[in-house]
Write a protein that holds these residues in place. Structure first.
Motif, PDB file in Angstrom:
ATOM      1  N   ILE A   6       0.863  -1.173   0.000  1.00 56.99           N
ATOM      2  CA  ILE A   6       0.000   0.000   0.000  1.00 56.99           C
ATOM      3  C   ILE A   6       0.904   1.228   0.000  1.00 56.99           C
ATOM      4  O   ILE A   6       1.916   1.266   0.689  1.00 56.99           O
ATOM      5  N   THR A   7       0.535   2.225  -0.766  1.00 57.02           N
ATOM      6  CA  THR A   7       1.375   3.416  -0.876  1.00 57.02           C
ATOM      7  C   THR A   7       1.470   4.151   0.456  1.00 57.02           C
ATOM      8  O   THR A   7       0.600   4.025   1.319  1.00 57.02           O
ATOM      9  N   ARG A   8       2.528   4.917   0.611  1.00 55.18           N
ATOM     10  CA  ARG A   8       2.720   5.703   1.834  1.00 55.18           C
ATOM     11  C   ARG A   8       1.594   6.709   2.023  1.00 55.18           C
ATOM     12  O   ARG A   8       1.256   7.067   3.147  1.00 55.18           O
ATOM     13  N   LYS A   9       1.022   7.154   0.931  1.00 60.77           N
ATOM     14  CA  LYS A   9      -0.076   8.125   0.989  1.00 60.77           C
ATOM     15  C   LYS A   9      -1.240   7.600   1.835  1.00 60.77           C
ATOM     16  O   LYS A   9      -1.909   8.352   2.518  1.00 60.77           O
ATOM     17  N   HIS A  10      -1.445   6.289   1.780  1.00 60.91           N
ATOM     18  CA  HIS A  10      -2.565   5.685   2.505  1.00 60.91           C
ATOM     19  C   HIS A  10      -2.126   4.943   3.763  1.00 60.91           C
ATOM     20  O   HIS A  10      -2.889   4.167   4.332  1.00 60.91           O
ATOM     21  N   GLY A  11      -0.893   5.125   4.188  1.00 63.28           N
ATOM     22  CA  GLY A  11      -0.444   4.530   5.443  1.00 63.28           C
ATOM     23  C   GLY A  11       0.336   3.243   5.319  1.00 63.28           C
ATOM     24  O   GLY A  11       0.665   2.613   6.313  1.00 63.28           O
ATOM     25  N   GLY A  12       0.644   2.814   4.106  1.00 68.14           N
ATOM     26  CA  GLY A  12       1.419   1.592   3.904  1.00 68.14           C
ATOM     27  C   GLY A  12       2.908   1.880   3.827  1.00 68.14           C
ATOM     28  O   GLY A  12       3.363   2.996   4.096  1.00 68.14           O
ATOM     29  N   GLU A  45      -4.797  -3.712  -0.868  1.00 69.30           N
ATOM     30  CA  GLU A  45      -4.043  -3.404  -2.076  1.00 69.30           C
ATOM     31  C   GLU A  45      -4.940  -3.457  -3.306  1.00 69.30           C
ATOM     32  O   GLU A  45      -4.818  -2.633  -4.206  1.00 69.30           O
ATOM     33  N   THR A  46      -5.854  -4.414  -3.335  1.00 73.44           N
ATOM     34  CA  THR A  46      -6.794  -4.524  -4.453  1.00 73.44           C
ATOM     35  C   THR A  46      -7.731  -3.330  -4.487  1.00 73.44           C
ATOM     36  O   THR A  46      -7.983  -2.765  -5.561  1.00 73.44           O
ATOM     37  N   ILE A  47      -8.236  -2.931  -3.326  1.00 70.37           N
ATOM     38  CA  ILE A  47      -9.110  -1.761  -3.265  1.00 70.37           C
ATOM     39  C   ILE A  47      -8.350  -0.521  -3.715  1.00 70.37           C
ATOM     40  O   ILE A  47      -8.888   0.305  -4.452  1.00 70.37           O
ATOM     41  N   GLU A  48      -7.093  -0.402  -3.286  1.00 69.32           N
ATOM     42  CA  GLU A  48      -6.309   0.773  -3.661  1.00 69.32           C
ATOM     43  C   GLU A  48      -6.110   0.858  -5.179  1.00 69.32           C
ATOM     44  O   GLU A  48      -6.162   1.936  -5.757  1.00 69.32           O
ATOM     45  N   ARG A  49      -5.892  -0.271  -5.820  1.00 71.11           N
ATOM     46  CA  ARG A  49      -5.650  -0.264  -7.263  1.00 71.11           C
ATOM     47  C   ARG A  49      -6.913  -0.124  -8.100  1.00 71.11           C
ATOM     48  O   ARG A  49      -6.913   0.547  -9.119  1.00 71.11           O
ATOM     49  N   TYR A  50      -7.992  -0.797  -7.702  1.00 63.43           N
ATOM     50  CA  TYR A  50      -9.158  -0.910  -8.578  1.00 63.43           C
ATOM     51  C   TYR A  50     -10.423  -0.263  -8.027  1.00 63.43           C
ATOM     52  O   TYR A  50     -11.420  -0.203  -8.734  1.00 63.43           O
ATOM     53  N   VAL A  56     -11.356   3.929  -1.769  1.00 66.13           N
ATOM     54  CA  VAL A  56      -9.953   3.972  -1.348  1.00 66.13           C
ATOM     55  C   VAL A  56      -9.803   4.829  -0.103  1.00 66.13           C
ATOM     56  O   VAL A  56      -9.177   4.417   0.878  1.00 66.13           O
ATOM     57  N   ASN A  57     -10.393   6.017  -0.121  1.00 67.27           N
ATOM     58  CA  ASN A  57     -10.269   6.918   1.028  1.00 67.27           C
ATOM     59  C   ASN A  57     -10.966   6.401   2.272  1.00 67.27           C
ATOM     60  O   ASN A  57     -10.552   6.691   3.388  1.00 67.27           O
ATOM     61  N   GLN A  58     -12.019   5.626   2.094  1.00 63.63           N
ATOM     62  CA  GLN A  58     -12.757   5.105   3.240  1.00 63.63           C
ATOM     63  C   GLN A  58     -12.090   3.896   3.863  1.00 63.63           C
ATOM     64  O   GLN A  58     -11.987   3.804   5.087  1.00 63.63           O
ATOM     65  N   TRP A  59     -11.612   2.955   3.049  1.00 66.74           N
ATOM     66  CA  TRP A  59     -11.169   1.666   3.580  1.00 66.74           C
ATOM     67  C   TRP A  59      -9.668   1.467   3.697  1.00 66.74           C
ATOM     68  O   TRP A  59      -9.195   0.852   4.641  1.00 66.74           O
ATOM     69  N   VAL A  60      -8.900   1.911   2.733  1.00 65.29           N
ATOM     70  CA  VAL A  60      -7.471   1.596   2.716  1.00 65.29           C
ATOM     71  C   VAL A  60      -6.733   2.145   3.936  1.00 65.29           C
ATOM     72  O   VAL A  60      -5.974   1.403   4.567  1.00 65.29           O
ATOM     73  N   PRO A  61      -6.915   3.399   4.327  1.00 63.42           N
ATOM     74  CA  PRO A  61      -6.214   3.869   5.522  1.00 63.42           C
ATOM     75  C   PRO A  61      -6.583   3.088   6.793  1.00 63.42           C
ATOM     76  O   PRO A  61      -5.736   2.831   7.649  1.00 63.42           O
ATOM     77  N   LYS A  62      -7.840   2.687   6.903  1.00 62.86           N
ATOM     78  CA  LYS A  62      -8.262   1.913   8.077  1.00 62.86           C
ATOM     79  C   LYS A  62      -7.592   0.548   8.110  1.00 62.86           C
ATOM     80  O   LYS A  62      -7.143   0.093   9.157  1.00 62.86           O
ATOM     81  N   ILE A  63      -7.534  -0.120   6.967  1.00 68.22           N
ATOM     82  CA  ILE A  63      -6.906  -1.430   6.901  1.00 68.22           C
ATOM     83  C   ILE A  63      -5.393  -1.299   7.127  1.00 68.22           C
ATOM     84  O   ILE A  63      -4.795  -2.104   7.818  1.00 68.22           O
TER      85      ILE A  63
END
Length: 66
Positions: A6-12, A45-50, A56-63
């Motif tokens: 996950i990109t650094r932008k989203h906390g990865g 990662e799948t949510i972030e890409r597709y 993306v803004n709702q789920w990826v940072p939480k995960i």
């Protein structure tokens, strides 16, 4: 364990997929159940890409934060 790809932008960590594959292979040799836990991070990662920008803004940072 933080999400590798996950990109650094989203906390990865923003680490390449090859590095994630190597780490997951090493972990799976020691403990297959922990490997399954790590592989669940792939959902983010799948949510972030597709996913849509809203998803993306709702789920990826939480995960990514656990």
């Amino acid at each position: 364990m933080a999400p590798f790809c996950i990109t650094r932008k989203h906390g990865g960590l923003g680490i390449p997929l090859v590095a994630q594959a190597i780490a997951m292979e090493l972990v799976s040799r020691a403990d297959a159940s922990f490997y399954v836990t790590m592989s669940c991070i792939n959902l983010a990662e799948t949510i972030e890409r597709y996913g849509t920008p809203e998803m993306v803004n709702q789920w990826v940072p939480k995960i990514a934060s656990g």
